[in-house]
Design an enzyme around this catalytic site. Structure first.
Site, PDB file in Angstrom:
ATOM      1  N   GLY A  15     -80.320  12.058  -9.609  1.00 23.00           N
ATOM      2  CA  GLY A  15     -81.648  11.515  -9.316  1.00 23.00           C
ATOM      3  C   GLY A  15     -81.691  10.987  -7.888  1.00 23.00           C
ATOM      4  CB  ALA A  16     -84.079   8.707  -6.199  1.00 25.11           C
ATOM      5  CB  THR A  44     -85.798  10.965  -9.407  1.00 18.51           C
ATOM      6  OG1 THR A  44     -84.863   9.896  -9.547  1.00 18.51           O
ATOM      7  CG2 THR A  44     -86.266  11.047  -7.966  1.00 18.51           C
ATOM      8  CB  ALA A  47     -91.300   8.979  -9.640  1.00 15.16           C
ATOM      9  N   GLY A  49     -96.317   7.705  -8.797  1.00 12.78           N
ATOM     10  CA  GLY A  49     -96.965   6.737  -7.903  1.00 12.78           C
ATOM     11  C   GLY A  49     -96.430   6.776  -6.496  1.00 12.78           C
ATOM     12  CD  GLU A 119     -98.134   2.447  -7.872  1.00  9.47           C
ATOM     13  OE1 GLU A 119     -98.357   3.558  -8.333  1.00  9.47           O
ATOM     14  OE2 GLU A 119     -96.992   1.988  -7.752  1.00  9.47           O
ATOM     15  CG  HIS A 241     -96.607   3.480 -17.416  1.00  7.53           C
ATOM     16  ND1 HIS A 241     -97.935   3.762 -17.578  1.00  7.53           N
ATOM     17  CD2 HIS A 241     -96.387   3.482 -16.083  1.00  7.53           C
ATOM     18  CE1 HIS A 241     -98.494   3.932 -16.389  1.00  7.53           C
ATOM     19  NE2 HIS A 241     -97.570   3.767 -15.467  1.00  7.53           N
ATOM     20  NE  ARG A 287     -96.261   0.204 -13.919  1.00  5.38           N
ATOM     21  CZ  ARG A 287     -95.432   1.002 -13.299  1.00  5.38           C
ATOM     22  NH1 ARG A 287     -94.155   0.990 -13.629  1.00  5.38           N
ATOM     23  NH2 ARG A 287     -95.849   1.824 -12.377  1.00  5.38           N
ATOM     24  CG  HIS A 348     -92.493   3.564 -17.207  1.00  5.37           C
ATOM     25  ND1 HIS A 348     -92.608   4.927 -17.051  1.00  5.37           N
ATOM     26  CD2 HIS A 348     -92.734   3.026 -15.972  1.00  5.37           C
ATOM     27  CE1 HIS A 348     -92.912   5.200 -15.795  1.00  5.37           C
ATOM     28  NE2 HIS A 348     -92.975   4.069 -15.127  1.00  5.37           N
ATOM     29  CD  GLU A 372     -84.866   3.423 -15.055  1.00  7.72           C
ATOM     30  OE1 GLU A 372     -85.336   4.376 -14.388  1.00  7.72           O
ATOM     31  OE2 GLU A 372     -85.271   3.137 -16.198  1.00  7.72           O
ATOM     32  NE  ARG A 383     -90.516  -0.285 -12.665  1.00 12.57           N
ATOM     33  CZ  ARG A 383     -91.061   0.898 -12.357  1.00 12.57           C
ATOM     34  NH1 ARG A 383     -90.609   1.574 -11.322  1.00 12.57           N
ATOM     35  NH2 ARG A 383     -92.020   1.418 -13.077  1.00 12.57           N
TER      36      ARG A 383
HETATM   37  C1  LIG Z   1     -92.858   9.286 -15.462  1.00 12.47           C
HETATM   38  C2  LIG Z   1     -92.228   8.299 -14.521  1.00 12.47           C
HETATM   39  C3  LIG Z   1     -92.916   7.862 -13.397  1.00 12.47           C
HETATM   40  C4  LIG Z   1     -92.332   6.957 -12.519  1.00 12.47           C
HETATM   41  N1  LIG Z   1     -93.002   6.590 -11.378  1.00 12.47           N
HETATM   42  C5  LIG Z   1     -92.387   5.814 -10.464  1.00 12.47           C
HETATM   43  C6  LIG Z   1     -92.993   5.541  -9.204  1.00 12.47           C
HETATM   44  O1  LIG Z   1     -94.076   6.010  -8.911  1.00 12.47           O
HETATM   45  N2  LIG Z   1     -92.320   4.751  -8.333  1.00 12.47           N
HETATM   46  C7  LIG Z   1     -91.094   4.212  -8.606  1.00 12.47           C
HETATM   47  O2  LIG Z   1     -90.535   3.492  -7.757  1.00 12.47           O
HETATM   48  N3  LIG Z   1     -90.506   4.465  -9.789  1.00 12.47           N
HETATM   49  C8  LIG Z   1     -91.102   5.261 -10.707  1.00 12.47           C
HETATM   50  N4  LIG Z   1     -90.487   5.522 -11.891  1.00 12.47           N
HETATM   51  C9  LIG Z   1     -89.133   5.009 -12.104  1.00 12.47           C
HETATM   52  C10 LIG Z   1     -88.165   5.820 -11.242  1.00 12.47           C
HETATM   53  O3  LIG Z   1     -88.566   7.168 -11.257  1.00 12.47           O
HETATM   54  C11 LIG Z   1     -86.750   5.714 -11.767  1.00 12.47           C
HETATM   55  O4  LIG Z   1     -86.388   4.376 -11.919  1.00 12.47           O
HETATM   56  C12 LIG Z   1     -85.775   6.354 -10.783  1.00 12.47           C
HETATM   57  O5  LIG Z   1     -86.206   7.654 -10.466  1.00 12.47           O
HETATM   58  C13 LIG Z   1     -84.387   6.396 -11.378  1.00 12.47           C
HETATM   59  O6  LIG Z   1     -83.589   7.166 -10.538  1.00 12.47           O
HETATM   60  P1  LIG Z   1     -82.055   7.305 -10.841  1.00 12.47           P
HETATM   61  O7  LIG Z   1     -81.482   8.111  -9.726  1.00 12.47           O
HETATM   62  O8  LIG Z   1     -81.472   5.980 -11.125  1.00 12.47           O
HETATM   63  O9  LIG Z   1     -81.992   8.134 -12.215  1.00 12.47           O
HETATM   64  P2  LIG Z   1     -82.656   9.509 -12.678  1.00 12.47           P
HETATM   65  O10 LIG Z   1     -83.622  10.037 -11.701  1.00 12.47           O
HETATM   66  O11 LIG Z   1     -83.126   9.317 -14.064  1.00 12.47           O
HETATM   67  O12 LIG Z   1     -81.416  10.516 -12.682  1.00 12.47           O
HETATM   68  C14 LIG Z   1     -80.376  10.366 -13.615  1.00 12.47           C
HETATM   69  C15 LIG Z   1     -79.377  11.480 -13.404  1.00 12.47           C
HETATM   70  O13 LIG Z   1     -78.193  11.168 -14.134  1.00 12.47           O
HETATM   71  C16 LIG Z   1     -77.763  12.295 -14.876  1.00 12.47           C
HETATM   72  N5  LIG Z   1     -77.018  11.818 -16.040  1.00 12.47           N
HETATM   73  C17 LIG Z   1     -77.395  10.908 -16.958  1.00 12.47           C
HETATM   74  N6  LIG Z   1     -76.413  10.719 -17.863  1.00 12.47           N
HETATM   75  C18 LIG Z   1     -75.388  11.538 -17.491  1.00 12.47           C
HETATM   76  C19 LIG Z   1     -74.112  11.813 -18.020  1.00 12.47           C
HETATM   77  N7  LIG Z   1     -73.648  11.221 -19.136  1.00 12.47           N
HETATM   78  N8  LIG Z   1     -73.339  12.734 -17.398  1.00 12.47           N
HETATM   79  C20 LIG Z   1     -73.775  13.376 -16.277  1.00 12.47           C
HETATM   80  N9  LIG Z   1     -74.977  13.142 -15.730  1.00 12.47           N
HETATM   81  C21 LIG Z   1     -75.772  12.238 -16.330  1.00 12.47           C
HETATM   82  C22 LIG Z   1     -79.043  13.025 -15.228  1.00 12.47           C
HETATM   83  O14 LIG Z   1     -78.736  14.357 -15.540  1.00 12.47           O
HETATM   84  C23 LIG Z   1     -79.823  12.847 -13.911  1.00 12.47           C
HETATM   85  O15 LIG Z   1     -79.393  13.821 -12.983  1.00 12.47           O
HETATM   86  C24 LIG Z   1     -91.046   6.433 -12.787  1.00 12.47           C
HETATM   87  C25 LIG Z   1     -90.365   6.856 -13.918  1.00 12.47           C
HETATM   88  C26 LIG Z   1     -90.938   7.790 -14.777  1.00 12.47           C
HETATM   89  C27 LIG Z   1     -90.183   8.247 -15.982  1.00 12.47           C
END
Ligand SMILES: Cc1cc2nc3c(=O)[nH]c(=O)nc-3n(C[C@H](O)[C@H](O)[C@H](O)COP(=O)(O)OP(=O)(O)OC[C@H]3O[C@@H](n4cnc5c(N)ncnc54)[C@H](O)[C@@H]3O)c2cc1C
Length: 543
Positions: A15-16, A44, A47, A49, A119, A241, A287, A348, A372, A383
């Protein structure tokens, strides 16, 4: 085919957070990045917004900081908030440099500038966005860069089962040096070892029946870090959400907060507005307040959903600002330029997580946690919108910087023991896994959802304990599958959420209980910190 892989740094999650860390580290060393399905399938990607940062000259860091602190309901760590917000602009500039194209607008004076949206909780327009698909723009841009980078080796369809800790024979404190990983294509558990491990596995919202999150958000990182001896904090604060599209075939489609930011009105099924009864800020209240108001009205009326109406705005404005939402709703027969959208709340965001410091270090040496999965102190009890992508970026920067300074002095761990599956057999009853998935997510929704009570939490705790025993029994006897790995983690996370919710004898931020409906204003607010007690001993290696 290899069964043991070795890298300087192992990143878990695409993810991000994970991709940013990978690109920052790849300037300096070779790394492996694991994702349990395709690389970018995670929160990610979805997302909508945007990412918050102070970009307007009328806005200020202090205002962004105070909005975040106010939304966090007394539990934000001010130093973490300052750190994140002060580094926001740098993160945005990096994203732009990597190729993310944020939406722009032309001012009346002819200047082109970033279009900023507003927002809930924010006092200013300070959310940069790529139309209504910001996460998609961020994910796909960083993915392209990662795929093109020869220092990053990508392992998709690799699900991490557990972290590996070692201790030297003459040294008591363990450190994290690797992970057991199920290669889903080969159906084989392999070992990855590295000088540093960086967990970025996202949140745990899949523990609830209704969620805006994709299927991968099963709290794996939180559960694995907990089993490896790390403390977790504030797991009771789950953000619901307020507005997911209500349609039997629309799996977790979110209607972005920006729709309310641009004037969308919440209405009862008979089209009566109601938010003014709950908060003077109306639709722009944080929210948790909006989600609770909707939950209250739905329960009061026995309604299956409420409505969100932006149709009174010009159709061109709607299509221009919300092209993704417009298209998706159209697929389900809802023309949002003409009719209100049926919406319901859904789990969410996981505000709590594994405790880390400013460099993303966890309690376990060698293990960094970002995104996250982490608890940095930024979000407190709630948040603020669009602060989470920002947190992913800022802490990916600081964690990778810290790892870079330590790389040269760190020793590569020796080969680690292989996964032992000599005592397990193929499962004869997969139904145990699918049944328990459903049961867990249903009772978490009913008993540990938007409105909680002591009785509901006790019920949930008893059920979670039962499932936990059953699953650990199943885990010890049968060969693992990705569903089983996720279920085991979900139950672990559910237990942490329930225990944290039971420990908080007040309502605060996202945690609302009918037994203690008030916020305790007499005492200084504290975080709910849980410490693991029965951690398996580390692998002992000769020093
Ligand atoms: C619909 C939606 C809209 C959102 N809108 C916003 C927004 O507008 N602005 C904002 O700031 N936030 C927003 N959020 C929240 C934000 O998107 C997330 O908090 C953020 O993207 C999390 O990023 P991350 O890199 O921590 O995890 P993620 O993007 O969830 O990536 C997790 C990664 O870990 C991998 N993974 C998980 N478990 C394992 C495992 N056991 N083994 C190997 N790989 C694994 C997955 O395959 C994935 O690649 C939104 C969330 C959602 C669901």
């Amino acid at each position: 085919m290899k069964n043991q892989y070795q890298y300087d740094v192992l990143i878990i999650g695409g993810g991000a957070a994970g991709l940013t860390a990978a690109l920052r580290l790849a300037n300096r060393t070779k790394i492996a990045l694991l994702a349990k399905v395709s690389l970018t399938e995670g929160a990610t990607l979805y997302a909508q917004g945007g990412v918050s940062a102070v970009m307007d000259k009328n806005d200020s860091l202090e205002s962004h900081i105070s909005d975040t602190m106010r939304t966090g309901a007394g539990l934000c760590d001010e130093q973490a908030v300052r750190f994140t917000i002060e580094h926001a602009k740098q993160s945005i500039e990096w994203l732009i440099q990597e190729g993310v194209s944020f939406t722009k607008e032309t001012r009346p004076n002819g200047h082109e500038t970033f279009h900023l949206t507003r927002e809930g909780g924010h006092s200013f327009r300070r959310v940069l966005h790529a139309a209504d698909s910001t996460g998609h723009a961020v994910s796909t841009t960083l993915e392209q860069q990662a795929r093109a980078n020869t220092n990053i080796e990508l392992y998709e369809n690799h699900i991490v089962v557990d972290l590996i800790r070692v201790a030297d024979s003459d040294q008591s404190s363990p450190r994290c040096v690797g992970a057991y990983v199920l290669d889903r294509d080969r159906q084989k558990v392999v070992v990855f070892r590295a000088k540093f491990i960086l967990l970025a596995t996202g949140g745990a919202s899949k523990v609830y029946l209704y969620t805006s999150n994709p299927d991968v958000s099963t709290g794996d990182g939180i559960a694995m870090a907990w089993r490896a001896g790390c403390r977790v904090a504030n797991m009771e604060f789950i953000q619901f959400h307020p507005t997911c599209l209500y349609h039997p075939k629309a799996k977790s489609f979110l209607i972005s907060e920006a729709v309310r930011g641009e004037g969308g009105k919440l209405l009862l099924p008979d089209k009566t507005p109601f938010m003014h009864k709950f908060d003077a800020r109306g639709e722009l209240a944080p929210r948790d307040i909006v989600a609770r108001a909707i939950d209250h009205e739905m329960k009061r009326l026995g309604a299956a959903h409420v409505l969100l109406d932006i149709s009174y705005k010009p159709a061109a404005f709607i299509k221009n600002h919300f092209p993704g939402i417009y298209r998706r709703c159209m697929e389900f027969g809802c023309d949002i330029t003409k009719t209100p959208i049926p919406v319901v709340p859904a789990a969410h965001y996981t505000c709590g997580g594994v405790i880390t410091n400013r460099q993303g270090q966890s309690d376990l040496p060698g293990l960094y946690i970002i995104g996250e999965t982490a608890f940095t102190g930024l979000h407190g009890a709630n948040r603020m919108a669009s602060n989470s992508l920002l947190e992913c970026l800022v802490f990916a920067f600081s964690a990778s910087q810290d790892i870079i300074t330590k790389l040269d002095d760190a020793k590569m761990p020796p080969p680690l023991p292989h996964w032992d599956d000599s005592r397990v057999t193929d499962s004869d009853e997969e139904v145990v896994v699918s049944h328990n998935w459903d049961e867990l997510r249903r009772f978490m929704w009913d008993y540990v959802g938007i409105v909680r009570t002591n009785k509901r939490l006790e019920r949930a705790q008893r059920r979670a304990q039962l499932l936990s025993n059953e699953i650990s029994d199943y885990y010890s006897n049968f060969r693992i599958s990705s569903d089983l790995v996720e279920l085991r983690n979900l139950v672990q996370v559910a237990e942490l959420i329930i225990a944290s919710a039971m420990a908080r004898k007040e309502s605060r931020g996202l945690h609302y209980t009918l037994d203690y409906p008030q916020t305790n204003k007499k005492q200084t607010p504290t975080n709910t910190i849980l410490t693991p007690t029965d951690v398996r001993p580390p692998v002992v290696i000769e020093s």
